[in-house]
Write a protein that holds these residues in place. Structure first.
Motif, PDB file in Angstrom:
ATOM      1  N   SER A 205      13.902  10.354  -0.281  1.00 29.71           N
ATOM      2  CA  SER A 205      12.926  10.820  -1.135  1.00 29.71           C
ATOM      3  C   SER A 205      12.170  11.810  -0.675  1.00 29.71           C
ATOM      4  N   TYR A 206      12.022  12.844  -1.710  1.00 32.07           N
ATOM      5  CA  TYR A 206      11.220  14.059  -1.327  1.00 32.07           C
ATOM      6  C   TYR A 206      10.328  14.195  -2.255  1.00 32.07           C
ATOM      7  N   ARG A 207       8.989  13.868  -2.301  1.00 32.33           N
ATOM      8  CA  ARG A 207       7.965  13.918  -2.965  1.00 32.33           C
ATOM      9  C   ARG A 207       6.665  14.499  -2.141  1.00 32.33           C
ATOM     10  N   ASN A 208       6.121  15.459  -2.797  1.00 29.75           N
ATOM     11  CA  ASN A 208       4.560  16.028  -2.412  1.00 29.75           C
ATOM     12  C   ASN A 208       4.941  16.422  -0.949  1.00 29.75           C
ATOM     13  N   GLY A 209       5.886  16.780  -0.674  1.00 32.44           N
ATOM     14  CA  GLY A 209       6.299  17.288   0.767  1.00 32.44           C
ATOM     15  C   GLY A 209       6.386  16.219   1.723  1.00 32.44           C
ATOM     16  N   GLU A 210       6.460  15.092   1.189  1.00 29.31           N
ATOM     17  CA  GLU A 210       6.832  13.927   2.229  1.00 29.31           C
ATOM     18  C   GLU A 210       8.254  13.465   2.067  1.00 29.31           C
ATOM     19  N   ILE A 211       8.695  13.267   3.141  1.00 25.77           N
ATOM     20  CA  ILE A 211      10.017  13.287   3.249  1.00 25.77           C
ATOM     21  C   ILE A 211      10.377  11.589   3.956  1.00 25.77           C
ATOM     22  N   VAL A 212      11.162  10.805   3.030  1.00 21.80           N
ATOM     23  CA  VAL A 212      11.350   9.555   3.436  1.00 21.80           C
ATOM     24  C   VAL A 212      12.916   9.186   3.295  1.00 21.80           C
ATOM     25  N   THR A 213      13.158   8.671   4.360  1.00 21.97           N
ATOM     26  CA  THR A 213      14.684   8.534   4.532  1.00 21.97           C
ATOM     27  C   THR A 213      14.705   6.963   4.771  1.00 21.97           C
ATOM     28  N   GLU A 214      16.003   6.258   4.536  1.00 21.27           N
ATOM     29  CA  GLU A 214      16.143   4.833   4.898  1.00 21.27           C
ATOM     30  C   GLU A 214      15.577   4.360   6.155  1.00 21.27           C
ATOM     31  N   ARG A 215      15.871   5.391   7.272  1.00 20.51           N
ATOM     32  CA  ARG A 215      15.496   5.010   8.546  1.00 20.51           C
ATOM     33  C   ARG A 215      14.017   5.207   8.744  1.00 20.51           C
ATOM     34  N   THR A 216      13.320   6.193   8.137  1.00 21.89           N
ATOM     35  CA  THR A 216      11.775   6.388   8.440  1.00 21.89           C
ATOM     36  C   THR A 216      11.190   5.502   7.551  1.00 21.89           C
ATOM     37  N   ASN A 217      11.583   4.873   6.594  1.00 19.71           N
ATOM     38  CA  ASN A 217      11.012   3.951   5.838  1.00 19.71           C
ATOM     39  C   ASN A 217      10.725   2.836   6.469  1.00 19.71           C
ATOM     40  N   LYS A 218      11.365   2.509   7.479  1.00 21.36           N
ATOM     41  CA  LYS A 218      11.117   1.212   8.343  1.00 21.36           C
ATOM     42  C   LYS A 218      10.341   1.624   9.425  1.00 21.36           C
ATOM     43  N   ILE A 219       9.671   2.508   9.608  1.00 23.54           N
ATOM     44  CA  ILE A 219       8.874   2.920  10.893  1.00 23.54           C
ATOM     45  C   ILE A 219       7.507   2.596  10.196  1.00 23.54           C
ATOM     46  N   SER A 220       6.818   1.775  11.166  1.00 25.86           N
ATOM     47  CA  SER A 220       5.348   1.430  10.917  1.00 25.86           C
ATOM     48  C   SER A 220       4.659   2.343  11.643  1.00 25.86           C
ATOM     49  N   LEU A 221       3.697   2.972  10.821  1.00 23.74           N
ATOM     50  CA  LEU A 221       2.940   4.094  11.045  1.00 23.74           C
ATOM     51  C   LEU A 221       1.667   3.715  11.754  1.00 23.74           C
ATOM     52  N   LEU A 222       1.512   2.308  11.356  1.00 22.38           N
ATOM     53  CA  LEU A 222       0.067   1.627  11.773  1.00 22.38           C
ATOM     54  C   LEU A 222      -0.151   1.245  12.978  1.00 22.38           C
ATOM     55  N   THR A 223      -1.163   1.937  13.898  1.00 20.50           N
ATOM     56  CA  THR A 223      -1.088   1.464  15.080  1.00 20.50           C
ATOM     57  C   THR A 223      -2.566   1.238  15.728  1.00 20.50           C
ATOM     58  N   LYS A 224      -2.837   0.728  16.514  1.00 20.36           N
ATOM     59  CA  LYS A 224      -4.193   0.596  17.109  1.00 20.36           C
ATOM     60  C   LYS A 224      -4.211   1.132  18.602  1.00 20.36           C
ATOM     61  N   PRO A 225      -5.488   2.023  19.003  1.00 25.47           N
ATOM     62  CA  PRO A 225      -5.543   2.570  20.264  1.00 25.47           C
ATOM     63  C   PRO A 225      -5.877   1.504  21.148  1.00 25.47           C
ATOM     64  N   ALA A 226      -5.285   1.445  22.354  1.00 24.43           N
ATOM     65  CA  ALA A 226      -5.906   0.385  23.437  1.00 24.43           C
ATOM     66  C   ALA A 226      -5.888   1.372  24.702  1.00 24.43           C
ATOM     67  N   ALA A 227      -7.245   0.949  25.482  1.00 27.45           N
ATOM     68  CA  ALA A 227      -7.446   1.543  26.797  1.00 27.45           C
ATOM     69  C   ALA A 227      -6.503   0.955  27.583  1.00 27.45           C
ATOM     70  N   VAL A 228      -5.919   1.444  28.657  1.00 23.05           N
ATOM     71  CA  VAL A 228      -5.416   0.745  29.900  1.00 23.05           C
ATOM     72  C   VAL A 228      -6.378   0.960  30.950  1.00 23.05           C
TER      73      VAL A 228
END
Length: 200
Positions: free
Chosen positions: A57-80
């Motif tokens: 999928s290529y819309r508004n400059g965003e490329i989404v493939t079957e593989r990248t669609n499964k990537i969760s970009l939501l993360t939380k920072p944690a200090a070690v």
């Protein structure tokens, strides 16, 4: 350009997926062009053609493939941070070694920090010396929670219980060679939610 090169399509797809895995965003057409040694307009035409074919999928400059669609970009920072005692409470100077990103899909929402376990008082709970403990920052705990507790300005990792008879907190080690700690001066700094360890 009527006939599109299958090899070039594969190269664009592979590069876009690898780029997103490393950078957590889609590459610009100029970045793909530079990486593959082709012109930007060619990249654009290929992405449109690949979108039309359903390869991505290529819309508004965003490329989404079957593989990248499964990537969760939501993360939380944690200090070690430094270590926490899994023996008798000990004073540890708090310092930040580094920050890491924890995926929300695995660790959930909240504010987290990570401590390195030191000692053997929690081995019955599967926590060994050197393990990394993911702590959800909070100042309350329920009976049975494993907590980082501040007792007389010293941090310790123990199982938390309210002792109604003694009207105090009981911090219970998961190793019979250590006694319970009874205290009225206890501050919960967080609740352990995950253990990260190496398998031997």
């Amino acid at each position: 350009m009527r006939h599109k090169s299958e090899e070039l399509m594969k190269q664009i797809m592979d590069y876009a997926e690898q780029f997103q895995l490393l950078n957590h965003r889609s590459p610009y057409t100029s970045e793909i062009a530079d990486a593959l040694g082709i012109v930007k307009s060619t990249v654009y035409k290929y992405l449109v053609a690949m979108n039309d074919r359903g390869m991505l999928s290529y819309r508004n400059g965003e490329i989404v493939t079957e593989r990248t669609n499964k990537i969760s970009l939501l993360t939380k920072p944690a200090a070690v941070l430094g270590s926490v005692s899994c023996g008798m409470p000990q004073l540890e100077e708090e310092y930040i070694e580094e920050y890491v990103s924890l995926p929300v899909s695995l660790f959930g929402e909240g504010e987290f920090f990570i401590l390195r376990a030191s000692g053997d008082s929690m081995i019955g709970a599967g926590i060994n010396s050197g393990d990394m403990i993911v702590i959800r920052k909070q100042n309350t705990a329920s009976d049975g929670d494993i907590v980082v507790a501040l007792v007389d300005n010293e941090s310790t990792l123990k199982r938390f219980f309210l002792d109604t008879e003694r009207r105090c907190v009981r911090l219970h080690p998961e190793n019979p060679k250590y006694p319970d700690i009874y205290t009225q001066n206890c501050t919960v700094q967080g609740v352990a939610v995950h253990v990260i360890k190496s398998l031997e």
